[in-house]
Design an enzyme around this catalytic site. Structure first.
Site, PDB file in Angstrom:
ATOM      1  N   SER A 129      45.351  46.655  23.964  1.00 33.85           N
ATOM      2  CA  SER A 129      44.019  46.205  23.573  1.00 33.85           C
ATOM      3  C   SER A 129      43.220  47.329  22.906  1.00 33.85           C
ATOM      4  O   SER A 129      43.679  47.908  21.920  1.00 33.85           O
ATOM      5  CB  SER A 129      43.293  45.631  24.794  1.00 33.85           C
ATOM      6  N   ASP A 187      45.177  34.487  21.209  1.00 38.56           N
ATOM      7  CA  ASP A 187      44.383  35.704  21.364  1.00 38.56           C
ATOM      8  C   ASP A 187      43.607  35.897  20.065  1.00 38.56           C
ATOM      9  O   ASP A 187      44.212  35.996  18.988  1.00 38.56           O
ATOM     10  CB  ASP A 187      45.325  36.885  21.631  1.00 38.56           C
ATOM     11  N   HIS A 246      45.724  37.100  25.427  1.00 42.65           N
ATOM     12  CA  HIS A 246      45.565  38.543  25.250  1.00 42.65           C
ATOM     13  C   HIS A 246      46.336  39.316  26.323  1.00 42.65           C
ATOM     14  O   HIS A 246      46.393  38.911  27.477  1.00 42.65           O
ATOM     15  CB  HIS A 246      44.067  38.868  25.330  1.00 42.65           C
TER      16      HIS A 246
END
Length: 302
Positions: A151, A245, A275
């Site tokens: 991320s 995502d 995600h």
């Protein structure tokens, strides 16, 4: 088709209101203010100490954890940069990934608890991460050095690799990016449609978190949004993303731009997955973790 467990997890994430944390700029500012009053812990769980030798040092103001296989020489070393939108500390899924890398890949894993935004901005954070990566590469030892980020941590990791390339030409053996956040402008035209099905992320809060991390830099500065940097001369890349995502557009753009620059990219996009699915307790996540372990082991063998 996603597995039954993956579909159930997405339903549970929606029911738990995970997206509310990023529903608005105000929600993010409130979360940041609460964290300033009562900082979250970034300490590793005690269970990690049962399978790894864990120590902590400091690189400037950053606490940096070092986890190595207990009773065995590491076969490779990994720099793992955690996600959390640049505003959240290490959490249990991150440490679970560290445990997997130590126990299954036999790797030494170095984990920086970098300073969070708004105190930690890209102009300060990227150089320190690049220095840490440079030191690991220079230290050598058995096997190679693999750079892994998830991320926001994947964005920081890629920016650090780009900076190190520009500064000395050095690179890790491989860069592995998990659901990378590479463009904090959140301006891709496909994101609106994807966001409607995303059980975890929302653009308003992400834009605010990105603004806090950018500090005085422009949001499209490559130090903030490495998607806008050069991909030439980087180590081989492996990217994992889920189609459910909102940030999957960053991974798709990375694939296009990196291959156009002549970079080597191994790309995995899992249909219907949310995600950071490789960190989640679902079959697709387990398969992704197994591939990551294979890549780290391959680095050690090489």
């Amino acid at each position: 088709m996603p597995s039954l467990r993956s579909r159930a997890l997405s339903v549970a994430l929606i029911a738990a209101g995970r997206r509310r944390r990023l529903a608005s700029a105000e929600a993010v500012r409130t979360r940041v203010a609460e964290a300033a009053r009562r900082p979250a812990s970034h300490l590793p769980p005690r269970s990690l100490g049962r399978v790894a030798e864990v120590s902590r040092t400091f690189v400037g103001a950053w606490p940096v954890y070092d986890a190595s296989p207990r009773g065995a020489e590491p076969t490779a070393q990994v720099l793992y940069v955690h996600g959390g939108g640049y505003i959240n500390e290490l959490v249990r899924p991150h440490w679970s990934m560290v445990r997997t890398l130590v126990t299954e890949a036999g790797a030494r894993v170095v984990v920086p608890a970098y300073i969070l935004a708004p105190r930690g901005t890209a102009d300060r954070t990227v150089p320190v991460a690049a220095d840490l990566l440079s030191g690991l590469i220079a230290s050598g030892g058995a096997g190679g050095t693999v750079l892994i980020g998830d991320s926001a941590g994947a964005g920081l990791a890629l920016a650090a690799a780009q900076r190190l390339r520009d500064r000395t030409g050095a690179q890790p053996s491989r860069i592995i990016l998990i659901s990378p956040w590479l463009d904090v402008t959140m301006s891709h035209p496909d994101q609106a449609a994807i966001e409607a099905a995303d059980p975890m992320l929302a653009r308003p809060g992400l834009r605010e978190a990105g603004r806090l991390y950018a500090g005085n830099l422009a949001a499209d500065d490559p130090r903030v949004s490495p998607l806008h940097g050069s991909f030439a001369g980087l180590a081989p890349l492996t990217v994992f993303a889920g189609s459910r995502d909102v940030l999957v557009t960053d991974s798709r753009e990375l694939l296009r731009r990196a291959r156009a620059a002549g970079a080597e990219v191994e790309f995995h996009e899992e249909p219907g997955l949310p995600h950071v699915y490789p960190l989640l307790p679902v079959p697709e996540g387990r398969a992704a973790r197994e591939r990551i372990v294979e890549l780290v082991r391959a680095t050690a063998d090489a």
